[in-house]
Structures are given as structure tokens and as C-alpha cells.
Write an enzyme that holds these catalytic residues in place. Structure first.
Site, PDB file in Angstrom:
ATOM      1  N   GLY A   1     -23.164 -88.641  41.165  1.00  0.00           N
ATOM      2  CA  GLY A   1     -23.490 -87.476  42.031  1.00  0.00           C
ATOM      3  C   GLY A   1     -23.840 -86.284  41.149  1.00  0.00           C
TER       4      GLY A   1
ATOM      5  N   CYS B   1     -20.489 -93.303  36.881  1.00  0.00           N
ATOM      6  CA  CYS B   1     -21.052 -91.985  36.249  1.00  0.00           C
ATOM      7  C   CYS B   1     -20.249 -91.066  37.235  1.00  0.00           C
ATOM      8  CB  CYS B   1     -22.334 -91.868  36.667  1.00  0.00           C
ATOM      9  SG  CYS B   1     -23.029 -90.451  36.016  1.00  0.00           S
ATOM     10  N   TYR B   2     -20.642 -90.193  38.059  1.00  0.00           N
ATOM     11  CA  TYR B   2     -19.726 -89.119  38.831  1.00  0.00           C
ATOM     12  C   TYR B   2     -18.515 -90.012  39.245  1.00  0.00           C
ATOM     13  CZ  TYR B   2     -18.139 -85.582  41.782  1.00  0.00           C
ATOM     14  OH  TYR B   2     -17.492 -84.653  42.368  1.00  0.00           O
TER      15      TYR B   2
ATOM     16  N   HIS C   1     -25.141 -96.096  34.234  1.00  0.00           N
ATOM     17  CA  HIS C   1     -25.696 -96.601  35.597  1.00  0.00           C
ATOM     18  C   HIS C   1     -25.868 -98.284  35.552  1.00  0.00           C
ATOM     19  CE1 HIS C   1     -25.895 -92.661  37.629  1.00  0.00           C
ATOM     20  NE2 HIS C   1     -26.107 -92.282  36.244  1.00  0.00           N
TER      21      HIS C   1
ATOM     22  N   GLU D   1     -26.816 -99.770  37.653  1.00  0.00           N
ATOM     23  CA  GLU D   1     -27.742-100.014  38.985  1.00  0.00           C
ATOM     24  C   GLU D   1     -29.406 -99.920  38.358  1.00  0.00           C
ATOM     25  OE1 GLU D   1     -25.955 -97.541  38.634  1.00  0.00           O
ATOM     26  OE2 GLU D   1     -26.498 -95.931  39.597  1.00  0.00           O
TER      27      GLU D   1
ATOM     28  N   GLY E   1     -52.319-100.229  56.408  1.00  0.00           N
ATOM     29  CA  GLY E   1     -52.945-101.290  55.644  1.00  0.00           C
ATOM     30  C   GLY E   1     -52.118-101.395  54.440  1.00  0.00           C
ATOM     31  N   GLY E   2     -51.208-100.435  54.268  1.00  0.00           N
ATOM     32  CA  GLY E   2     -50.382-100.727  52.927  1.00  0.00           C
ATOM     33  C   GLY E   2     -49.210-101.680  53.107  1.00  0.00           C
TER      34      GLY E   2
ATOM     35  N   ASP F   1     -46.079-101.609  53.289  1.00  0.00           N
ATOM     36  CA  ASP F   1     -44.991-101.199  54.275  1.00  0.00           C
ATOM     37  C   ASP F   1     -45.348-101.393  55.602  1.00  0.00           C
ATOM     38  OD1 ASP F   1     -43.836-100.687  51.799  1.00  0.00           O
ATOM     39  OD2 ASP F   1     -44.247 -98.587  52.006  1.00  0.00           O
TER      40      ASP F   1
ATOM     41  N   SER G   1     -47.756-102.898  56.907  1.00  0.00           N
ATOM     42  CA  SER G   1     -48.368-104.207  57.371  1.00  0.00           C
ATOM     43  C   SER G   1     -47.103-105.115  57.633  1.00  0.00           C
ATOM     44  CB  SER G   1     -49.102-104.771  56.095  1.00  0.00           C
ATOM     45  OG  SER G   1     -50.360-104.011  55.955  1.00  0.00           O
TER      46      SER G   1
ATOM     47  N   LYS H   1     -38.929-101.326  47.973  1.00  0.00           N
ATOM     48  CA  LYS H   1     -40.428-101.942  47.934  1.00  0.00           C
ATOM     49  C   LYS H   1     -40.451-103.552  47.380  1.00  0.00           C
ATOM     50  CE  LYS H   1     -44.535-100.508  48.173  1.00  0.00           C
ATOM     51  NZ  LYS H   1     -45.022 -99.229  49.032  1.00  0.00           N
TER      52      LYS H   1
HETATM   53  P1  XMP Z   1     -43.249 -90.656  43.936  1.00  0.00           P
HETATM   54  O1  XMP Z   1     -44.323 -90.037  43.801  1.00  0.00           O
HETATM   55  O2  XMP Z   1     -42.234 -90.030  44.752  1.00  0.00           O
HETATM   56  O3  XMP Z   1     -43.667 -92.042  44.493  1.00  0.00           O
HETATM   57  O4  XMP Z   1     -42.633 -91.152  42.455  1.00  0.00           O
HETATM   58  C1  XMP Z   1     -42.679 -93.017  44.720  1.00  0.00           C
HETATM   59  C2  XMP Z   1     -43.462 -94.169  45.631  1.00  0.00           C
HETATM   60  O5  XMP Z   1     -43.655 -93.809  46.738  1.00  0.00           O
HETATM   61  C3  XMP Z   1     -45.042 -93.757  47.138  1.00  0.00           C
HETATM   62  N1  XMP Z   1     -45.380 -92.475  47.983  1.00  0.00           N
HETATM   63  C4  XMP Z   1     -45.533 -92.374  49.379  1.00  0.00           C
HETATM   64  N2  XMP Z   1     -45.145 -93.561  50.051  1.00  0.00           N
HETATM   65  N3  XMP Z   1     -45.683 -91.976  51.869  1.00  0.00           N
HETATM   66  C5  XMP Z   1     -45.521 -93.309  51.407  1.00  0.00           C
HETATM   67  O6  XMP Z   1     -45.582 -94.401  52.384  1.00  0.00           O
HETATM   68  C6  XMP Z   1     -45.552 -90.835  50.895  1.00  0.00           C
HETATM   69  O7  XMP Z   1     -45.766 -89.934  51.517  1.00  0.00           O
HETATM   70  C7  XMP Z   1     -45.539 -91.205  49.751  1.00  0.00           C
HETATM   71  N4  XMP Z   1     -45.610 -90.568  48.510  1.00  0.00           N
HETATM   72  C8  XMP Z   1     -45.362 -91.285  47.505  1.00  0.00           C
HETATM   73  C9  XMP Z   1     -45.640 -93.600  45.887  1.00  0.00           C
HETATM   74  O8  XMP Z   1     -47.024 -94.133  45.931  1.00  0.00           O
HETATM   75  C10 XMP Z   1     -44.828 -94.606  45.012  1.00  0.00           C
HETATM   76  O9  XMP Z   1     -45.115 -95.750  45.108  1.00  0.00           O
END
Ligand code: XMP
Length: 514
Positions: free
Chosen positions: A55, A82-83, A169, A171, A224-225, A227, A229, A370
Site C-alpha cells: 500500500g 511490503c506494507y 513483493h 507476486e 477484435g482484440g 479481450d 473476442s 491478460k
Molecule cells: P499501459 O499503457 O497502461 O498498458 O501500461 C497496459 C496494457 O493495457 C493496454 N491498454 C488498454 N487496453 N483499453 C484497453 O483495452 C485501453 O484504454 C487501454 N490502454 C492501455 C495496453 O495496450 C497494455 O497492453
């Protein structure tokens, strides 16, 4: 059913969901609760063990997050991280104060004596530290079980009471033997038997969705990404043709991506989804005109997205649910994940659209990271090619163009990115790198081409190694590959005359370049 579970008590650190995720990787079910959760509720849940997380506070400051001292007397094993370790020591009579030397990053830890927590852990082990305060003296009853050169109490235990405190940490994957330590905690100390698995998660989620949706109509935001999908396929398995997938082409996709998505999810593809493609490029470009600030761009794109859905919903008729592929890092980094600070807003973490016919948002992947989403995708028999696709943020190239977004800049970044991806694939590097892409900086500089002076844009190449997308390191791409990418980009992409490689990790950077 009294399912065996570990409770993670959230004190507001950035890595808290990671702890839960690592426990689940040990096949033990795990839930996260705020540190404000009262003791009775905790007792009633009958957890096999409790983990107190990191924290941002100093535990000795007034108003700092704390917990009921009785927590340590319930007879339930407690592991403080940690905290969490500091608060345990502070409450039980140890001394926590500002560290003379702040430790940050990979630090060598020496294990001083045997402990169930460190079973099969090397005597010298690399751990991820991130702390300003330290445990100066352990609380009475505790034995010190590990130290570093600057930290006298890197870990302590009170074995009979099954209380364990570690300053680092486990984790975070940079702690090389962290998974072993957490596994030791759940199996050796908490005596868990394991059994929680991804197939059960998928099956249960499908059942829960089916029950919740009943005969309702569902509209899915399909980008289409990976998540969205996985979310779409999960929904189609749950409710079949009650589901309509709408794919908004906002003009901020990678080169040719709109058509590729249509090929996979459209009528010619393997899924029996109701698929609608909305070509809304102009609307998005108009809204983004003159906007430079990244948060504002995210908000505009997010809002426009919702508006497009509302319009589609109106055309379709009454729709009860809207599905989004939000995953846990989106939630935590939008400040919705309990106690953590807001880093950036993600447009796919949603408020409800105003249109009344949406009853609710469904986010079946909200608790997953992810790589867990990918495992869920494989469980659902989604082709590997799609499951291992590069992550791509909802706001698309809108947040990979620093400064104002224009159609011309989108063209530049699309072309540069396509070249970059092609060359990394050719070099066989694509599987080793968590995420890589080209971004367009807002910088123009002088160059020379042929005998002509140029004054053009610089492209930034980003490539990071990461498993969980919460922390990341810049990938070490061989110089010759970078050289090939650079010469192709400056030769083939009009109005780009420089290529830069981003060496920043996360933290302090983020993965995206906005
Ligand atoms: P950052 O830039 O926050 O990205 O370190 C971490 C992961 O999240 C993705 N990312 C997003 N994914 N909507 C999403 O679905 C968003 O607005 C968004 N912004 C960042 C980024 O590509 C990386 O995989």
C-alpha cells in the site's frame, strides 16, 4: 459449499490483484477485500489464509490504512507483503520507520534460517523491492528469516502462530522465486489442497451469464482484440443468437485490421454471431480535431464509442445488456479496483450509456489478467492465432499518436507499425515480446533525403517484455533488426524521417506511448 479460499486484504498498492492472480495460479480460489472489511465478515468467510498486500502509506502515520489487531489472533495464517508486513510488525510491537536507504528494484535477499515459507528457495535470491519505510526491529515473538544489505528484516516469521511478514513483493515476476514462496504459503502453511482451475472459471461464468441474461438481448462491443473476442465467444456460448456483436471501426485501428476482424467474426468466419460493422471513422476524426491531451482523447473516443452503440441498439430494438471485454488491469488502473490510485482512464471500463434500453454492462473478464484471458480463450477453443494476438487498446492509434490525431498521422503510424510488425515476425521475435508497436511522436526535426532537406515526424518504436502488463521491461531487440525496421520506415513511410527506440520500463513509463 464451503470452498477453500485465501483472502487478500487490499491496502491500496498497485500489485494487489497480482497477488490474487498468483494464488489462483497455485489453483487455490482467492478473493480480494478492502482493509476496511470488518473482522466478523472475514471470520465468517472462514479463509484458509490471509494475505495483507502492499500500500502507498506509512503505517505509523495518522489515518494510515490499518487492520484489527485481532486478525492476528484468529489462528488463521497471515502473510504480510511490503506494507502488509510493516503493518503487521507495527501492530504487534515491532518498529517501522523511514528507511535510511530506499530500496527499489531487484535486490539480493539472503535467507538466514529455514522456514516453511522458504522451502526449496535458494539462500541468495533476487527479490523485487519497492519501499521507503522499513522494518527496523521485528515484533516480539518473531524470528528474522531473511535480510538484505540495507534491510535488516527482509522477512520474519512467528512459526507457531503461522504469521509471516516479507518486505519484498513475491507476486512480481522479478522476484525469481516469488511463486514458490506464495505456493509454500498456501500449501505448506495454510494446508490448502488446490483444485481451482480455469476450465471451472469458464464454465461457471457461462452459467452465471446464462442465468443473468435469461431471455434478454445482448449487445457486444467487439473490437477484435483478445479481450473482447474472448468475451464475445463466451457470450455466444452462453446465449447464442440473443447476442449481437457490433464492431465499431473508429478509423484508429492498425493497418487492414478492420477487414481482418470482419473476416473472422463476419458471416464468412467460424462463429455464428450476429455481426455488424459500423464505419464511423469520420465521426471520430471530427471529434478529435484539435485535441492534444491524452486523457481527453481517451474520454472522447470512449464517449463516442458509447454513442455509436446507443445508435446501433436503437436500430436493433430493445437491448438489455452491453458486453465489454474489460480485464483486471483496466479496472485497477482506472482507479476502480478498490484502494489503488488512478493512472489513466480506459475507455472500455464503463459507465452505463444513457440510452434507457441498456439495463446493465456485462464484463465477464473483469477479474482476469491478460494471460488468464488467453487461457480462458484456449478453454473456449478460440484459435491460437487469435488468442495470442497482440493486445491493442480500445482507443487504438488515438493514444499512439502524441498530440492531435489526424487521418494523415494515422496513416503514418499504421504504415510504420505494419513494417515493424512484419520485420519482428520475420526475425522470429514476435513470440518472445509481450507487446510491440510503433507510435508517432509529436516531434518534427530536420533530416536529409537524397539532397533534399526534410522536416518530418519521428516514429517511436516500443517493445516490452511482460507477462502481466502491470510491470514491463523494454525488450532488447537486436541492433540489426532495429536497423532494418528503421531504414524501411524512413524509406517507405512518407513524412517520417527519424525512428527512435523507447528503452523505458513500466514503471516508470506505461506500456502505451501517449
Ligand atoms: P499501459 O499503457 O497502461 O498498458 O501500461 C497496459 C496494457 O493495457 C493496454 N491498454 C488498454 N487496453 N483499453 C484497453 O483495452 C485501453 O484504454 C487501454 N490502454 C492501455 C495496453 O495496450 C497494455 O497492453
Amino acid at each position: 459449499m464451503n470452498r477453500e479460499k485465501i483472502l487478500v486484504i487490499d491496502f491500496g498498492g498497485q500489485y494487489n490483484q497480482l497477488v490474487a492472480r498468483r494464488v489462483r495460479e497455485c489453483n487455490v480460489y482467492c478473493e480480494i477485500y478492502s482493509y476496511k472489511t470488518d473482522l466478523d465478515t472475514i471470520r465468517k468467510m472462514n479463509p484458509k489464509g490471509i494475505i495483507l498486500t502492499g500500500g502507498p502509506n506509512s503505517c505509523y502515520e495518522e489515518g494510515a490504512a490499518t487492520c484489527d489487531p485481532t486478525l492476528f489472533k484468529l489462528g488463521i495464517p497471515v502473510l504480510g507483503l511490503c506494507y502488509g508486513a510493516q503493518i503487521m510488525m507495527h501492530i504487534l510491537g515491532g518498529q517501522v520507520c523511514k528507511a535510511p536507504v530506499r530500496e527499489y528494484g531487484k535486490i539480493q535477499v539472503t535467507v538466514d534460517r529455514s522456514s516453511p515459507l522458504f522451502q526449496n528457495v535458494s539462500e541468495q535470491t533476487i527479490c523485487w523491492m519497492s519501499h521507503n519505510d522499513y522494518i527496523k526491529t521485528a515484533a516480539p515473538g518473531f524470528q528474522i528469516i531473511a535480510h538484505t544489505s540495507d534491510c535488516p528484516v527482509a522477512a520474519a516469521q512467528w512459526e507457531e502462530r503461522r504469521l509471516y511478514a516479507i518486505q519484498f513483493h513475491p507476486e512480481v515476476l522479478h522476484t525469481t522465486e516469488g511463486t514458490k514462496m506464495l505456493s509454500n504459503f498456501v500449501y505448506q502453511i495454510c494446508n490448502c489442497s488446490g483444485g481451482w482451475k480455469m476450465d471451472a472459471f469458464v464454465e461457471n461464468t457461462i452459467k452465471t451469464i446464462r442465468k443473468k441474461v435469461a431471455s434478454g438481448k445482448v449487445l457486444c462491443a467487439l473490437s477484435g482484440g483478445v479481450d473482447s473476442s474472448v468475451a464475445a465467444v463466451m457470450l455466444s456460448k452462453a446465449v447464442g443468437d440473443q447476442l449481437t456483436c457490433v464492431f465499431v471501426d473508429h478509423g484508429l485501428l492498425r493497418k487492414n485490421e478492420g477487414d481482418e476482424i470482419e473476416e473472422i467474426f463476419g458471416p464468412a468466419g467460424p462463429y455464428e454471431l450476429n455481426f455488424i460493422r459500423v464505419n464511423a471513422q469520420k465521426r471520430f476524426f471530427d471529434k478529435l480535431k484539435g485535441v492534444e491531451e491524452p486523457e481527453q482523447k481517451r474520454k472522447i473516443i470512449g464517449e463516442e464509442f458509447i454513442r455509436v452503440f446507443e445508435e446501433e441498439a436503437k436500430k436493433i430494438g430493445a437491448v438489455d445488456f452491453l458486453v465489454q471485454g474489460t480485464i483486471y488491469p483496466d479496472v485497477v488502473e482506472s482507479g476502480l479496483g478498490g484502494e489503488s490510485a488512478t493512472i489513466k482512464s480506459h475507455h472500455n471500463v464503463g459507465g452505463l450509456p444513457d440510452y434507457v434500453d441498456f439495463k446493465e454492462i456485462l464484463e465477464p473478464l473483469r477479474d482476469l489478467f491478460k494471460d488468464e484471458v488467453r487461457r480462458a480463450g484456449l478453454e473456449l477453443d478460440i484459435p491460437k492465432k487469435l488468442v495470442y494476438r497482440q493486445p491493442f487498446p480500445g482507443p487504438g492509434l488515438g493514444i499512439r499518436i502524441v498530440g492531435e490525431v489526424t487521418a494523415e498521422k494515422v496513416r503514418m503510424v499504421q504504415e510504420a507499425d505494419a513494417i515493424y510488425r512484419e520485420e519482428l515476425e520475420k526475425a522470429g521475435l514476435d513470440k518472445q515480446i509481450g507487446q510491440y508497436f510503433a507510435a508517432l511522436t509529436n516531434m518534427r526535426s530536420v533530416g536529409v533525403m537524397g539532397d533534399e532537406r526534410t522536416y518530418d515526424y519521428a516514429v517511436a518504436l516500443r517493445a516490452v517484455c511482460t507477462v502481466d502488463f502491470m510491470t514491463a521491461e523494454a525488450a532488447q531487440i537486436p541492433w540489426d533488426v532495429l536497423g532494418r525496421v528503421t531504414s524501411r520506415i524512413v524509406n517507405e513511410v512518407k513524412n517520417v524521417n527519424r525512428v527512435l527506440y523507447d528503452c523505458t520500463g513500466k514503471p516508470p513509463g506505461t506500456i502505451e506511448f501517449e
